[in-house]
Design a protein around this motif. Structure first.
Motif, mmCIF file in Angstrom:
data_model
loop_
_atom_site.group_PDB
_atom_site.id
_atom_site.type_symbol
_atom_site.label_atom_id
_atom_site.label_comp_id
_atom_site.label_asym_id
_atom_site.label_seq_id
_atom_site.Cartn_x
_atom_site.Cartn_y
_atom_site.Cartn_z
ATOM 1 N N PHE C 310 0.831 -1.208 0.000
ATOM 2 C CA PHE C 310 0.000 0.000 0.000
ATOM 3 C C PHE C 310 0.868 1.261 0.000
ATOM 4 O O PHE C 310 0.502 2.283 0.555
ATOM 5 C CB PHE C 310 -0.891 0.034 1.251
ATOM 6 N N GLU C 311 2.056 1.152 -0.602
ATOM 7 C CA GLU C 311 2.999 2.249 -0.428
ATOM 8 C C GLU C 311 2.794 3.361 -1.455
ATOM 9 O O GLU C 311 3.378 4.443 -1.347
ATOM 10 C CB GLU C 311 4.424 1.685 -0.535
ATOM 11 N N GLY C 312 2.005 3.078 -2.485
ATOM 12 C CA GLY C 312 1.809 4.103 -3.504
ATOM 13 C C GLY C 312 2.730 3.944 -4.694
ATOM 14 O O GLY C 312 3.063 4.911 -5.356
ATOM 15 N N PRO C 318 -4.484 -2.335 -5.936
ATOM 16 C CA PRO C 318 -5.238 -1.154 -6.393
ATOM 17 C C PRO C 318 -6.446 -0.853 -5.512
ATOM 18 O O PRO C 318 -7.596 -1.021 -5.939
ATOM 19 C CB PRO C 318 -5.642 -1.533 -7.815
ATOM 20 N N ILE C 319 -6.206 -0.366 -4.312
ATOM 21 C CA ILE C 319 -7.316 -0.214 -3.370
ATOM 22 C C ILE C 319 -8.244 0.934 -3.736
ATOM 23 O O ILE C 319 -9.429 0.888 -3.434
ATOM 24 C CB ILE C 319 -6.815 -0.047 -1.923
ATOM 25 N N SER C 320 -7.731 1.968 -4.409
ATOM 26 C CA SER C 320 -8.621 3.060 -4.812
ATOM 27 C C SER C 320 -9.653 2.539 -5.809
ATOM 28 O O SER C 320 -10.850 2.806 -5.691
ATOM 29 C CB SER C 320 -7.827 4.197 -5.440
ATOM 30 N N THR C 321 -9.152 1.786 -6.777
ATOM 31 C CA THR C 321 -10.039 1.261 -7.812
ATOM 32 C C THR C 321 -11.046 0.274 -7.219
ATOM 33 O O THR C 321 -12.232 0.315 -7.540
ATOM 34 C CB THR C 321 -9.188 0.550 -8.893
ATOM 35 N N ILE C 322 -10.574 -0.612 -6.357
ATOM 36 C CA ILE C 322 -11.474 -1.601 -5.748
ATOM 37 C C ILE C 322 -12.566 -0.884 -4.961
ATOM 38 O O ILE C 322 -13.755 -1.193 -5.074
ATOM 39 C CB ILE C 322 -10.680 -2.539 -4.813
ATOM 40 N N SER C 323 -12.139 0.104 -4.187
ATOM 41 C CA SER C 323 -13.061 0.798 -3.313
ATOM 42 C C SER C 323 -14.099 1.567 -4.138
ATOM 43 O O SER C 323 -15.302 1.510 -3.871
ATOM 44 C CB SER C 323 -12.233 1.736 -2.434
ATOM 45 N N GLN C 352 -3.111 0.762 -12.495
ATOM 46 C CA GLN C 352 -4.355 0.892 -11.759
ATOM 47 C C GLN C 352 -3.980 1.160 -10.309
ATOM 48 O O GLN C 352 -3.151 0.447 -9.744
ATOM 49 C CB GLN C 352 -5.084 -0.440 -11.861
ATOM 50 N N MET C 353 -4.533 2.206 -9.746
ATOM 51 C CA MET C 353 -4.165 2.505 -8.349
ATOM 52 C C MET C 353 -5.241 2.002 -7.394
ATOM 53 O O MET C 353 -6.409 2.147 -7.615
ATOM 54 C CB MET C 353 -3.995 3.999 -8.142
#
Lengths: 353, 353, 353, 353, 353
Positions: C310-312, C318-323, C352-353
Motif C-alpha cells: 500500500f505504499e503508492g 489497487p485499493i482506490s479502484t477496488i473501493s 491501476q491505483m
C-alpha cells in the motif's frame, strides 16, 4: 497406505527393475559405442548437464511437494468426514426426540428413525468411496506392469463387491433404486437425508432450531464430499506433469554422454598401474549412470504415483478402512449387537486400503 | 484442463517449435561466427553463466509454484461453488414450505417458487462463467501463434453463444433485461435472489429463521464469486513475471558464449583420432545449447500460461463443465424430465473447458 | 498494479539505470586497476564467490516469496472487503423493513435509512483507503529517484484530494466532524454503523435476530480492516530485509575480483590468434560483471518494492479502484441515477491505483 | 519491531563483531600454521566443502522461513486480538441495554457496566502481554552480549512496571486479588467476563440471544489467547535448531582448510610479477574466509533471534504497543476525557515494543 | 519436547555414534583398499556424486519441512484443545442454571452437574492422550538403541499408569466400565457428554438455545480429536520416507569413491615438502567422508524422528503436560481445594512429555 516402516530394498528394486534395466542397457550401448567402436566423440561437457540436473531436481522437488500436498489434503478431507460423521451421530442421537412433538411417538419409533438416519449416512460414505475409486482418464498407474504387480497383491474392496450390493445393507429397496438411478449417488443421498429430517421436523420429532443445525451438518457433508470429488476430478495439471517427465528424460538421455568420457579419462590415468582394470574401467560408468538416472527417475515416478490419492495403489489414502471404521463406530453407538456389525477390511501385504 | 495422461511429445514439440527454431538459429549464428569466421573471442567463462542459470531456476521454480497455487485456488473456489450450489438446492427444497404460512398456498405454487430460485442460481453461475472468460489486458496467450493453434482446436462455450441467449433459458424477460443492464450481472442476480426470498419470508413461505440461513448461503455465494473475480482481476504481479522472463532471456543469450568454446575444446582434443568429426564437433553445441535454452524457456513459459486459470487455454480450470454439471445435478433434483435438461459440454482433443 | 502484459525492456532499463551504471563503473575501476595498473593480485577464487551467490539466491528467493505472500494476502483482504460490502448491501436491503415494526414508517423513510447505511459504508472504505496510503517510517521507495519517476507519472487518488473533502459526500456534517476528530476514523465509522442499526432495532425497523446478523457483518468488517492495518503497520521484518540487502552487496562487491581474472586468462589464451582482441578481451568482464550483479540486485530490489503493498507504487494493490468499484456497485443497487454516481479512477500508464 | 528502513551497516557490524573477530582469528591461525609454520597439509578439497555449504544454505533457508512463519503468525494473532477487541467494544456498546429488562435501570448504571466490561478487557490484554514477556528456558538471546546491548538501549514496558500495578488501573481490588491469585491470570479474567455478562443477562440488561453472541466473542478471545500462548510455550523444535547450528559450525570449521590452499596457489602464481604481493597474498584468505563464514553464521543467527517473537528483542512483535493502542481506541469510544487516557509507549532507537 | 536451548554436542555425538562409527569404518575400509592394497581404481568422478548430493539435500529439505509441518500441526491441534476446553469450562459454568428451569433445583445440585461435565471432559482428554501414545506399526524409533537410551531417561506418563486407573478419578464406575468397553473411548465420552446435556436441557437446567451452543462445542471437540487421530493414524507417506532414506544411503555409499582419490592427489602433491605427511595424508579422507555422510545422514534422521509427533520420543508434542495443565486450570476454576488438584508432570532431562 503402506503401514510398515518402509518399502524394503527388495520392493524398491523389483518395482523399479524395468527402468533400471533400461538405463543399464542405454548406458551400456553408449559405452560400447564409445569404447568398442571407439566413437569417443560421444562426448558433451558435463557441467551444463549438471545444470539441467539441478533444474530438474528443482522441478521434481516441487512436484513431489505438490503430490504430497494432494495426499495430505485428501487425508484431511476424509478425516473431516470422520469428524462430521461422529457429529451427525451425536446430534441425531440427541436432537430427534419427543420434546417438541405435539403427538409424541413411542421410543422404538424414534429409535428406528435414528437408525435410518445413521444407516443412510453409511450409505452416503459407501457411495462416496465407490465414486472415488472409479477410474479417470489420467489415472494410468495400472498400465505399468510393476505397478500392476502391487495391485494384484492387494484387493481393493470397491472392486470386490458392487455398490448396489453394499447399499442393500443400508437402504430400503425403494430408496436404493432411486439412488442408483441418479448419476451422483452421494448427492442424492444427502438430499434424502434433508427431506427426511424435514419430515421429522414437520411432525415435531425435531425441534425447528435443531432442524437448522442438522441442515448445517448436511451442508458440511456436502462440503467434504465436494472437496473429495475436486481432488478426484482435477488432476495435478498435466502440463507440469508432462514437463517434469520430459525434462527428466532429457537429463537421463544426456547423462551418459557427459559421464562416460570422464570415466574414460580416469581409466586412462590408471592404465600404468593397473593395465587390465584401467582398460575396462570405463564399464564402471554403466552402473554409475544407471544409479544417477535411477535416482532422478524414481523421484519423478514417486511424484507421479502420488498425484492421485484415490487411484487404487498401495499409496492411496485408505478410504475403505476409514469409511468402515466410522460405520463400526456409529453402529456401536446405536448399541447394535456386535455380531451384525461388519468387521474392518484386512490389511494385505501391510497395505491398508 | 487436459484430461489425458500427459501432453504427447508431438504436442510439446509443435507447441514449442518457434522458440526451438529460434534457439537453434541463435546458437547456429554464434557457432558460425566462432568456427567459420574464427571469432573465438566469443567466449565467456561458463561458471558464472551456470550461477545465473541456478538463480533463474530458482525464480522460475517459485513462479511455477505460484502459478500452480493460482490454478489450485481457482479450482478450489469453483469446487466451493459446487458445494454451496448443492446446499442452496437442498435448503431451498426443504425450507420453502407452508409450515409457517398464515395463508397456505398450493404445492404447485411452492414448486414453482423453488424452480425459480434454482433457475436463477443457474443464471448466476452462467453469468459468472461468462465474466470469467472475458479478456483482461494482461491475458495475452492468444497472441502467440502456437497457443492460438491449441485454442482453435477447442471451442470455448462462452465464445460460442452469448450470455443473453443463455439467460433466456433461466430468467423471465423482465429480470433478464434488468440483469443485462447492470455491469456486474452476477451481483445483480444475487440481489434478486435475496429480494425473492425476502418476499417469500414476508408471506410466510419461508420461516423467518430459515430466511436468515438462506441469506447466509447467499453471503457465501458472494464470497465465492468475489474470490473468483479476484483471481481474474488480479494477475500474477507483473514485476515478477517481467523479471523471470528477462532473466531467462539473459541466461539464454549468454549460454552459447559459455558453451561453444567448451565444445570447441572437446572437438580439438579429438582431432587426432577423428579428424573430420573433431573438426565438425563444435556443431554439436548448436542442438545442445538449444536443448538447455529450451528447458529453461519452457519452464518459464509453463509458468506464464498457468498464471491465468480462466484465460481460455487448454490448461484452464474447466468452469463451463463444472457449471453445467451443477445445472444438470440441480435440475435432476427438481425431478425435471431428462429431455429438457441440457447435456454436458463435450471434450475436444481431450480438453475439458 | 500494472495492467499490461509486462514491464517493457525500456521500463526496466530506465528503472535500474542507476545501479547498472554503478556496477559498470565499479567493474570498470577494478578492471582498470587489474589491467592498466597491472594489479593482478585483485584476484579471489571464483567458487566460494559462487557459493555465496547460491546462498544469496536462496535468501532473495525466500524474500520474493514472502513479498509475494504479502501482496497476495493484501489483495485477498480487499477482495474480502468487496464480498462483505456486497453482503452488507444485500442484508441492509432486505433486513431493514416494517415487518416487525410496531409503528410502521413510510417506504421513503426506510429507503433513506438504507441510503445512510450504504453511504456510511462507502465512507468507511474511503477512510480505510486513506489510512492505507499514509506513509510509514519504513516505506522509503519514494526516496529513490527511479521509483519517484514512476510515481510522478501516476496520480494516487488519496494524494489528489483530502479525506475530509471526500467524506462530505457520504456523511452528515455532524458525523463527519465527529469522525475526523478520532485518530482511527474507520473504527469510528463502524461504531456509528452499529449504533445506527441498534437504534433501528429499538424502533422495530430491524428484527432483533436480523440485528444480530448485521452486527456480525460489522464484526467481519472489523476483521478485514484489522487485517489490512496489520499488513500496513507490520513491515517485512527489517532484520531479514537488511540481511538480504547486505548479502547481495557483499556478493556484488566480490564478484569482479572473482571474474576479471577468468576473463584475463581467456584473453591471454587468445592473444596468439587475435592479438588485439586478446589484449582487450578483459574489458568484456565489465559488462559481464554488471549483468550478473544487475540480475541479483534487481531480484533483491523487486522483493524490496513488493514488501509494502500500500505504499503508492505502480505495483500496489489497487485499493482506490477496488473501493470505487464497490461504491459504484452499491449505489447502482440503490437505484441511484447514473449521473450522480462517480466514475472509476482512470488508469495512467497502464497502472491501476 | 524495528521501524526504520533497515539496520545500518554500523548496527550490523557491531552486532556481529564477536563472531567476526572469532572467524578472523580462526582463519588467521590456520593461515599462520599453513604459511608461517609451513603446514601445507592443512588442506581439504574445496568441492565437498561447497556441497556442505549448499546443504547448510538449504537448512538455514528453511529455518529462516519457519522463523518468519512464527513471527508472522504471532503478528496475525495479535492483529486478531485487535479485531476481536473492537468487536467486543462494539457489541458491549450496543447489546447492554434496557430493551429487554423487566426492571429498567438508569443510563448511568448501564454506562458503568459497559465501562467495567471494557476495562476488564484491557486488564485481560495487559495480563496476556505480561505472560508473553516472561522468560522461557529456551529463550537465551539475552545471554549473548551483543544482544544484551540492544536490549539495554530499549525499555520493555513489561519490565518497567509490574502487572499488579497495572491491573490496579482496570480492576476493582477484589477482582485484582482474585486474579493475581491464579496462575493463568488472563484465563481468570475471561471467566470473570463471562460471569459478569451472565449476571447482566439474568437481570435482563443483556438479551438472552445477545448473551450467546457475547459468549462467542469470549470464546474467540480464548482462541487468540491460546494461540499466543502456544507460540510462547512451544519453541521452534530444538532438534532442528541444534542441527542448523552444528552444521553451520562444521561448515565454518572446514572452510579455511578448503580456501587457504586456493589462495596459496593464486599467490604462488603471481610471485613472478609481484613478488611481495604474491608472497603475502595468502593473507587475503583471512578476511575472505571470515566474510563467507560471517554470511552463513549471520543467516543462522537471524533465524535464531527470530524464533521467539515475544522474547523481548528489538525484532519482537510489538505487543505492548498493540495492546496500548487498543486501550486508547476503546477508551476513546467510551468518550472518556483525553486527559485520563494513557499515551502510547514511545519508540526508542526506532524500536517499537 | 526439549525445553533447553539446544541439544549439547555430547548429546548429538552420543546419539549419532553408531552411524558415525559405521561411516568411519566404511571410509576406512575403502581407504585401506585404495592405499594399502593399492586398489586405486576405486574411483568415480566427484561431480556427479555432488549432483546426487544436491538432489538428496533437496529431498531431505522437503522431508524436514513436512516433518516440521506435522509437528506444528499437532501442536496447533492440542493448542486448539486447550482453547475449546476453556470454552467448555466457561460455557458450562454460565449456561447450566435455574434460569429456564420449570422446577428449580438447589445450587449444590447445579454445582455437582457442572463438576461432572468438567471431570468427564478431563476424562476425554486423558483417553485421547492414551490413544495418542499407543504404538503404530510404522513407529519404530524405539527399535534404535540410541533412541532407546533417550527413552529410558524419561518417563512417559501414559506408560507409567494405566488409562483405567486414571479414569477412576474422573468417572463413575458405571460410566468407566461402559467407556472401557468401547474401542474408541474418547468418542464414547463425547457421546456421554451430549447425552448428559440433553438430559439437563430436558429438565430445563440448560436453556434450549444454550444446548445448541454446547452441542457445537462438542462438535468442535470431535473435530480436534479427529485431527489428532488423523496425524496419529496417517504416517508421512512411506514411499517418500523410503526414497529419502535410500537416496541418502546411495549418496553415502558413493561418497568415499569420489573423495578418497582427491585426498590421494593432494597427498601426492605434498610428498616433496612433507614426505611422511604426504604419505599418510589420504587417511584424512576417513574423518572427512564421515563428516559429510554424518551431516546428510543426521538431516535425514532428524526428519525421520520428527515424523510422528506422538511416538514417545524427547521431541514429541508434550500432550501429557498440556492435558494436565488444562485439568489444573479447569479444576481451579471450579474452586476446588488445591490439595486435591494433581500437580504437573515433572520435566526429566529437560524433556517435557
Amino acid at each position: 497406505m503402506l503401514t510398515k516402516k518402509r518399502y524394503s530394498v527388495k520392493d524398491m528394486v523389483l518395482w523399479t527393475r524395468k527402468e533400471t534395466f533400461f538405463y543399464l542397457f542405454y548406458a551400456g550401448v553408449i559405452t560400447v559405442l564409445y569404447k568398442v567402436f571407439g566413437f569417443t566423440f560421444l562426448n558433451v561437457p558435463w557441467t551444463p548437464v549438471a545444470l539441467i540436473g539441478t533444474a530438474v531436481a528443482f522441478m521434481i522437488g516441487f512436484q513431489n511437494n505438490s503430490a504430497y500436498g494432494r495426499i495430505w489434503e485428501a487425508r484431511k478431507i476424509w478425516g473431516a468426514i470422520v469428524n462430521t460423521s461422529r457429529t451427525w451421530g451425536m446430534k441425531v442421537q440427541d436432537m430427534v426426540s419427543n420434546a417438541h412433538a405435539p403427538n409424541p411417538v413411542s421410543e422404538s419409533v424414534i429409535k428406528e428413525e435414528k437408525r435410518i438416519l445413521v444407516y443412510r449416512h453409511v450409505a452416503w460414505m459407501t457411495a462416496l468411496r465407490y465414486a472415488m475409486r472409479t477410474r479417470k482418464s489420467w489415472e494410468t498407474q495400472h498400465t505399468s506392469q510393476t505397478n500392476r504387480e502391487w495391485r494384484d497383491m492387494i484387493h481393493i474392496p470397491e472392486e470386490v463387491s458392487s455398490l448396489d450390493d453394499n447399499l442393500k445393507l443400508y437402504l430400503s429397496d425403494e430408496e436404493r433404486h432411486y439412488v442408483m438411478s441418479k448419476p451422483n449417488k452421494q448427492t442424492a443421498l444427502l438430499y434424502l437425508q434433508s427431506a427426511h429430517i424435514r419430515k421429522l421436523k414437520d411432525v415435531g420429532l425435531i425441534w425447528e432450531f435443531a432442524f437448522l443445525e442438522l441442515e448445517n451438518v448436511l451442508e458440511e457433508l456436502f462440503t467434504h464430499q465436494g472437496k473429495s470429488e475436486r481432488i478426484k476430478n482435477f488432476p495435478y495439471p498435466r502440463q507440469y506433469a508432462s514437463l517434469s517427465l520430459y525434462l527428466t528424460r532429457v537429463f537421463a538421455l544426456l547423462l551418459p554422454f557427459g559421464l562416460i568420457p570422464e570415466f574414460a579419462d580416469i581409466g586412462q590415468s590408471m592404465t600404468d598401474s593397473f593395465f587390465l582394470i584401467g582398460k575396462y574401467f570405463i564399464w564402471v560408468a554403466v552402473p554409475f549412470c544407471a544409479v544417477v538416472s535411477w535416482a532422478f527417475h524414481t523421484m519423478e515416478r514417486m511424484a507421479r504415483v502420488g498425484e492421485n490419492p484415490f487411484e487404487g495403489t498401495s499409496n492411496d489414502v485408505p478410504i475403505s478402512t476409514i469409511s468402515r471404521g466410522i460405520e463400526i463406530d456409529m453402529r456401536q453407538m446405536l448399541d447394535e449387537d456386535e455380531s451384525i456389525i461388519p468387521s474392518q477390511f484386512p490389511e494385505e501385504k501391510h497395505v491398508q486400503m
